[in-house]
Motif scaffolding. Structure first.
Motif, PDB file in Angstrom:
ATOM      1  N   ALA A  91      32.511  48.753  55.982  1.00 28.75           N
ATOM      2  CA  ALA A  91      33.622  48.443  55.075  1.00 28.75           C
ATOM      3  C   ALA A  91      33.853  46.941  54.999  1.00 28.75           C
ATOM      4  N   LEU A  92      33.827  46.284  56.149  1.00 29.67           N
ATOM      5  CA  LEU A  92      33.997  44.829  56.178  1.00 29.67           C
ATOM      6  C   LEU A  92      32.881  44.140  55.402  1.00 29.67           C
ATOM      7  N   PHE A  93      31.664  44.544  55.633  1.00 33.23           N
ATOM      8  CA  PHE A  93      30.534  43.938  54.939  1.00 33.23           C
ATOM      9  C   PHE A  93      30.600  44.214  53.438  1.00 33.23           C
ATOM     10  N   ASN A  94      31.016  45.424  53.056  1.00 30.40           N
ATOM     11  CA  ASN A  94      31.099  45.763  51.633  1.00 30.40           C
ATOM     12  C   ASN A  94      32.203  44.986  50.915  1.00 30.40           C
ATOM     13  N   ILE A  95      33.309  44.736  51.588  1.00 26.15           N
ATOM     14  CA  ILE A  95      34.349  43.902  50.967  1.00 26.15           C
ATOM     15  C   ILE A  95      33.827  42.481  50.791  1.00 26.15           C
ATOM     16  N   SER A  96      33.086  41.995  51.781  1.00 18.15           N
ATOM     17  CA  SER A  96      32.483  40.664  51.647  1.00 18.15           C
ATOM     18  C   SER A  96      31.515  40.639  50.476  1.00 18.15           C
ATOM     19  N   PHE A 112      41.059  41.648  52.403  1.00 14.65           N
ATOM     20  CA  PHE A 112      40.700  43.011  52.020  1.00 14.65           C
ATOM     21  C   PHE A 112      41.401  43.482  50.766  1.00 14.65           C
ATOM     22  N   SER A 113      42.682  43.201  50.638  1.00 15.64           N
ATOM     23  CA  SER A 113      43.439  43.723  49.505  1.00 15.64           C
ATOM     24  C   SER A 113      43.464  42.784  48.305  1.00 15.64           C
ATOM     25  N   GLY A 114      43.026  41.552  48.494  1.00 17.38           N
ATOM     26  CA  GLY A 114      43.062  40.551  47.437  1.00 17.38           C
ATOM     27  C   GLY A 114      44.094  39.494  47.770  1.00 17.38           C
ATOM     28  N   VAL A 115      43.876  38.293  47.257  1.00 18.06           N
ATOM     29  CA  VAL A 115      44.735  37.163  47.597  1.00 18.06           C
ATOM     30  C   VAL A 115      45.253  36.504  46.325  1.00 18.06           C
ATOM     31  N   THR A 116      46.550  36.260  46.315  1.00 21.22           N
ATOM     32  CA  THR A 116      47.187  35.501  45.243  1.00 21.22           C
ATOM     33  C   THR A 116      47.957  34.359  45.881  1.00 21.22           C
ATOM     34  N   VAL A 117      47.783  33.158  45.341  1.00 19.88           N
ATOM     35  CA  VAL A 117      48.502  31.988  45.821  1.00 19.88           C
ATOM     36  C   VAL A 117      49.501  31.587  44.749  1.00 19.88           C
ATOM     37  N   LYS A 165      39.088  45.613  42.322  1.00 18.74           N
ATOM     38  CA  LYS A 165      39.061  46.492  41.164  1.00 18.74           C
ATOM     39  C   LYS A 165      38.970  47.926  41.684  1.00 18.74           C
ATOM     40  N   TRP A 166      39.099  48.886  40.810  1.00 24.29           N
ATOM     41  CA  TRP A 166      39.109  50.286  41.232  1.00 24.29           C
ATOM     42  C   TRP A 166      37.836  50.651  41.974  1.00 24.29           C
ATOM     43  N   TYR A 167      36.692  50.119  41.547  1.00 21.79           N
ATOM     44  CA  TYR A 167      35.439  50.478  42.204  1.00 21.79           C
ATOM     45  C   TYR A 167      35.299  49.807  43.572  1.00 21.79           C
ATOM     46  N   ASP A 168      36.007  48.696  43.804  1.00 25.38           N
ATOM     47  CA  ASP A 168      36.026  48.095  45.144  1.00 25.38           C
ATOM     48  C   ASP A 168      36.752  49.010  46.119  1.00 25.38           C
ATOM     49  N   TRP A 169      37.858  49.609  45.673  1.00 30.56           N
ATOM     50  CA  TRP A 169      38.586  50.551  46.517  1.00 30.56           C
ATOM     51  C   TRP A 169      37.750  51.799  46.767  1.00 30.56           C
ATOM     52  N   ARG A 177      33.190  40.353  47.111  1.00 26.79           N
ATOM     53  CA  ARG A 177      33.680  39.009  46.798  1.00 26.79           C
ATOM     54  C   ARG A 177      32.553  38.059  46.403  1.00 26.79           C
ATOM     55  N   SER A 178      31.312  38.519  46.490  1.00 26.96           N
ATOM     56  CA  SER A 178      30.177  37.647  46.188  1.00 26.96           C
ATOM     57  C   SER A 178      29.983  37.519  44.676  1.00 26.96           C
ATOM     58  N   LYS A 179      29.135  36.613  44.296  1.00 25.26           N
ATOM     59  CA  LYS A 179      28.873  36.339  42.879  1.00 25.26           C
ATOM     60  C   LYS A 179      27.645  37.091  42.367  1.00 25.26           C
ATOM     61  N   MET A 180      27.210  38.121  43.104  1.00 19.60           N
ATOM     62  CA  MET A 180      26.037  38.901  42.708  1.00 19.60           C
ATOM     63  C   MET A 180      26.299  39.680  41.426  1.00 19.60           C
ATOM     64  N   ASN A 181      25.219  40.084  40.790  1.00 18.69           N
ATOM     65  CA  ASN A 181      25.269  40.978  39.645  1.00 18.69           C
ATOM     66  C   ASN A 181      25.960  42.272  40.081  1.00 18.69           C
ATOM     67  N   VAL A 182      26.781  42.856  39.242  1.00 19.10           N
ATOM     68  CA  VAL A 182      27.574  44.037  39.596  1.00 19.10           C
ATOM     69  C   VAL A 182      26.674  45.195  40.014  1.00 19.10           C
ATOM     70  N   VAL A 183      25.587  45.430  39.307  1.00 19.40           N
ATOM     71  CA  VAL A 183      24.701  46.545  39.632  1.00 19.40           C
ATOM     72  C   VAL A 183      24.029  46.303  40.980  1.00 19.40           C
ATOM     73  N   MET A 184      23.536  45.095  41.221  1.00 21.66           N
ATOM     74  CA  MET A 184      22.885  44.770  42.498  1.00 21.66           C
ATOM     75  C   MET A 184      23.893  44.852  43.651  1.00 21.66           C
ATOM     76  N   ARG A 185      25.109  44.403  43.402  1.00 20.80           N
ATOM     77  CA  ARG A 185      26.155  44.454  44.422  1.00 20.80           C
ATOM     78  C   ARG A 185      26.469  45.908  44.782  1.00 20.80           C
ATOM     79  N   PHE A 186      26.580  46.773  43.765  1.00 20.26           N
ATOM     80  CA  PHE A 186      26.862  48.194  43.989  1.00 20.26           C
ATOM     81  C   PHE A 186      25.727  48.856  44.768  1.00 20.26           C
ATOM     82  N   LEU A 187      24.486  48.574  44.386  1.00 19.33           N
ATOM     83  CA  LEU A 187      23.341  49.138  45.108  1.00 19.33           C
ATOM     84  C   LEU A 187      23.316  48.642  46.554  1.00 19.33           C
TER      85      LEU A 187
END
Length: 172
Positions: free
Chosen positions: A116-121, A60-65, A79-83, A124-134
């Motif tokens: 919220a769970l589905f939106n975070i998923s 949910f918050s992002g992962v760094t290894v 990113k800010w719009y994900d939050w 993380r997808s590779k969709m176009n930003v506009v399509m993902r937002f819609l």
């Protein structure tokens, strides 16, 4: 839920996190790393060289290894719009608590949490930003519509049953 990335030195890192249990798994170049602590993994390559990896964050918050040699690989970062989308997913809970009682609060919490769970998923997808937002806005609207309609139906059933019980008592 899986996240993957290629580090600066060309190593492919695959991170998996179980939503229900919170267990974390790490694979380096397709070979599973050995978990030695809650967020720490050990990987031994074909030459016998050991590398230690530390996982910071979550799905949910992002992962760094990070490695002990101070190499950091960001697998996901909000990113800010994900939050903003995550917060918008949970907005339906407040009016439900205020206006719909315990039943509405419970249903809205369940459906808005799933949104919220589905939106975070989706974020993380590779969709176009506009399509993902819609898509995320549609998920939010659908989740709130479903919990409200379900609450309305159940409330009507409960009120109808109470009226029938009251009429039955009056007949006695």
């Amino acid at each position: 839920m899986e996240l993957s990335a290629v580090s600066a030195n060309g190593t492919t890192i695959l991170y998996e996190e179980n939503f229900w249990s919170g267990k974390k798994y790490l694979s380096i170049n397709g070979v599973p790393a050995v978990k030695i602590a809650k967020k720490r993994f050990r990987f031994t390559d074909a030459d016998g060289k050991e590398t230690f990896y530390t996982v910071q964050g979550n799905f949910f918050s992002g992962v760094t290894v990070s490695t002990d040699s101070m190499e950091h690989t960001v697998l996901a970062k909000n990113k800010w719009y994900d939050w903003l989308i995550l917060a918008l997913s949970l907005v339906g809970i407040t009016p439900a608590i205020i206006l719909c009682g315990a039943l509405g609060a419970g249903l809205s919490t369940l459906f808005c949490g799933l949104a919220a769970l589905f939106n975070i998923s989706l974020s993380r997808s590779k969709m176009n930003v506009v399509m993902r937002f819609l898509g995320q806005l549609i998920v939010i609207a659908a989740a709130n519509l479903v919990w409200f309609l379900l609450w309305f139906f159940l409330a009507a059933l409960i009120l109808g049953a109470q009226q029938n019980a009251a009429a039955f008592v009056l007949l006695l």
